[in-house]
Design a protein around this motif. Sequence first.
Motif, mmCIF file in Angstrom:
data_model
loop_
_atom_site.group_PDB
_atom_site.id
_atom_site.type_symbol
_atom_site.label_atom_id
_atom_site.label_comp_id
_atom_site.label_asym_id
_atom_site.label_seq_id
_atom_site.Cartn_x
_atom_site.Cartn_y
_atom_site.Cartn_z
ATOM 1 N N ARG A 90 -4.343 0.578 -4.532
ATOM 2 C CA ARG A 90 -5.503 0.393 -3.594
ATOM 3 C C ARG A 90 -6.863 0.705 -4.284
ATOM 4 O O ARG A 90 -7.905 0.411 -3.953
ATOM 5 C CB ARG A 90 -5.192 1.513 -2.436
ATOM 6 C CG ARG A 90 -4.279 0.859 -1.290
ATOM 7 C CD ARG A 90 -5.075 0.144 -0.293
ATOM 8 N NE ARG A 90 -4.005 -0.611 0.292
ATOM 9 C CZ ARG A 90 -3.422 -0.494 1.682
ATOM 10 N NH1 ARG A 90 -3.905 0.684 1.998
ATOM 11 N NH2 ARG A 90 -2.823 -1.214 2.316
ATOM 12 N N SER A 137 -1.096 -0.103 -9.833
ATOM 13 C CA SER A 137 -0.015 -0.026 -9.271
ATOM 14 C C SER A 137 1.216 0.507 -10.450
ATOM 15 O O SER A 137 1.911 1.602 -10.338
ATOM 16 C CB SER A 137 0.591 -0.955 -8.634
ATOM 17 O OG SER A 137 1.753 -0.613 -8.000
ATOM 18 N N ASN A 141 -3.417 -5.641 3.722
ATOM 19 C CA ASN A 141 -4.420 -5.087 3.137
ATOM 20 C C ASN A 141 -5.744 -5.754 3.509
ATOM 21 O O ASN A 141 -6.707 -5.611 3.153
ATOM 22 C CB ASN A 141 -4.355 -5.462 1.332
ATOM 23 C CG ASN A 141 -3.267 -4.843 0.839
ATOM 24 O OD1 ASN A 141 -3.090 -3.505 0.996
ATOM 25 N ND2 ASN A 141 -2.412 -5.482 0.023
ATOM 26 N N GLY A 175 1.263 2.718 -4.944
ATOM 27 C CA GLY A 175 0.299 2.291 -3.709
ATOM 28 C C GLY A 175 -0.938 2.751 -3.623
ATOM 29 O O GLY A 175 -2.098 1.913 -3.501
ATOM 30 N N VAL A 176 -1.208 3.978 -4.263
ATOM 31 C CA VAL A 176 -2.562 4.449 -4.116
ATOM 32 C C VAL A 176 -3.559 3.987 -5.378
ATOM 33 O O VAL A 176 -4.564 3.502 -5.361
ATOM 34 C CB VAL A 176 -2.619 6.143 -4.400
ATOM 35 C CG1 VAL A 176 -4.010 6.694 -4.915
ATOM 36 C CG2 VAL A 176 -2.019 6.631 -3.168
ATOM 37 N N ARG A 194 -8.766 -8.323 1.478
ATOM 38 C CA ARG A 194 -8.904 -7.817 0.018
ATOM 39 C C ARG A 194 -8.234 -8.596 -0.845
ATOM 40 O O ARG A 194 -7.025 -9.025 -0.673
ATOM 41 C CB ARG A 194 -8.628 -6.382 0.022
ATOM 42 C CG ARG A 194 -9.432 -5.300 0.913
ATOM 43 C CD ARG A 194 -9.036 -3.924 0.750
ATOM 44 N NE ARG A 194 -8.487 -3.471 -0.490
ATOM 45 C CZ ARG A 194 -8.111 -2.213 -0.656
ATOM 46 N NH1 ARG A 194 -8.245 -1.227 -0.087
ATOM 47 N NH2 ARG A 194 -7.273 -2.253 -2.063
ATOM 48 N N GLY A 212 0.817 -1.257 -0.038
ATOM 49 C CA GLY A 212 -0.011 -0.211 -0.075
ATOM 50 C C GLY A 212 0.850 1.112 0.106
ATOM 51 O O GLY A 212 2.181 1.188 0.065
ATOM 52 N N ARG A 249 -7.174 -1.928 -6.932
ATOM 53 C CA ARG A 249 -7.157 -3.438 -6.387
ATOM 54 C C ARG A 249 -6.466 -4.376 -7.378
ATOM 55 O O ARG A 249 -6.657 -5.754 -7.385
ATOM 56 C CB ARG A 249 -8.456 -4.052 -5.766
ATOM 57 C CG ARG A 249 -8.862 -3.240 -4.642
ATOM 58 C CD ARG A 249 -10.021 -3.377 -4.126
ATOM 59 N NE ARG A 249 -10.479 -4.688 -3.744
ATOM 60 C CZ ARG A 249 -11.659 -5.179 -3.196
ATOM 61 N NH1 ARG A 249 -12.574 -4.440 -2.980
ATOM 62 N NH2 ARG A 249 -11.948 -6.520 -3.102
ATOM 63 N N ILE A 256 -6.402 -8.751 -4.228
ATOM 64 C CA ILE A 256 -5.600 -7.914 -5.253
ATOM 65 C C ILE A 256 -5.194 -9.128 -6.272
ATOM 66 O O ILE A 256 -4.545 -9.935 -6.323
ATOM 67 C CB ILE A 256 -4.366 -7.395 -4.717
ATOM 68 C CG1 ILE A 256 -4.832 -6.216 -3.677
ATOM 69 C CG2 ILE A 256 -3.628 -6.707 -5.771
ATOM 70 C CD1 ILE A 256 -3.894 -5.612 -3.136
#
Length: 172
Positions: free
Chosen positions: A87, A95, A166, A83-84, A169, A46, A90, A171
């Motif tokens: 997130r 990334s 995370n 990271g944003v 969640r 993240g 997902r 990913i």
Amino acid sequence: MNSKVRKITYLAMMIALDVVLSPILRIEGMAPMSSVINILAGVLMGPLYATVMAVCCGIIRMLLMGIPPLALTGAVFGALLAGVGARLTRNIYGSIIGEIIGTGIIGSLVSYPVMVLFTGTKTDLYWLLYTPRFLGATLMGAVAAWLIWQQAKKISLFKDMMQVFNGKRVIR
């Protein structure tokens, strides 16, 4: 093991990987392996931990390898946005896009005034001087990160890292 201890351990592992791998395939002004680690850190850890990793790695590279402040300006924005992006979407594609925008565009543009301050001289450098090299490195790093991720996401250590950072969640 305590969740905080595991996070710090994984963070230290990613810092070590970045410091050891970033000189590999390094061309002056281009560090594609740093982009690989930023992208993977963005997905696995993240934005907060990826940014901390990038700052630590930049400082270590500056101190031990004599790399100018480009080690910070190039990596920090990319790690944060990687990271944003991970997130928000997902998946690794968010990334990758975050790394390309953060390092390839923002980091390259911020590098110009930082280097003018660092060298103490105003030269005929133009604002986009670093952009082609930074974008080239992030694109090479993005391809390598995607290839690595296709296999790494199956490894139990990476699954554990994603769960620690995370929650539950998923990913992709």
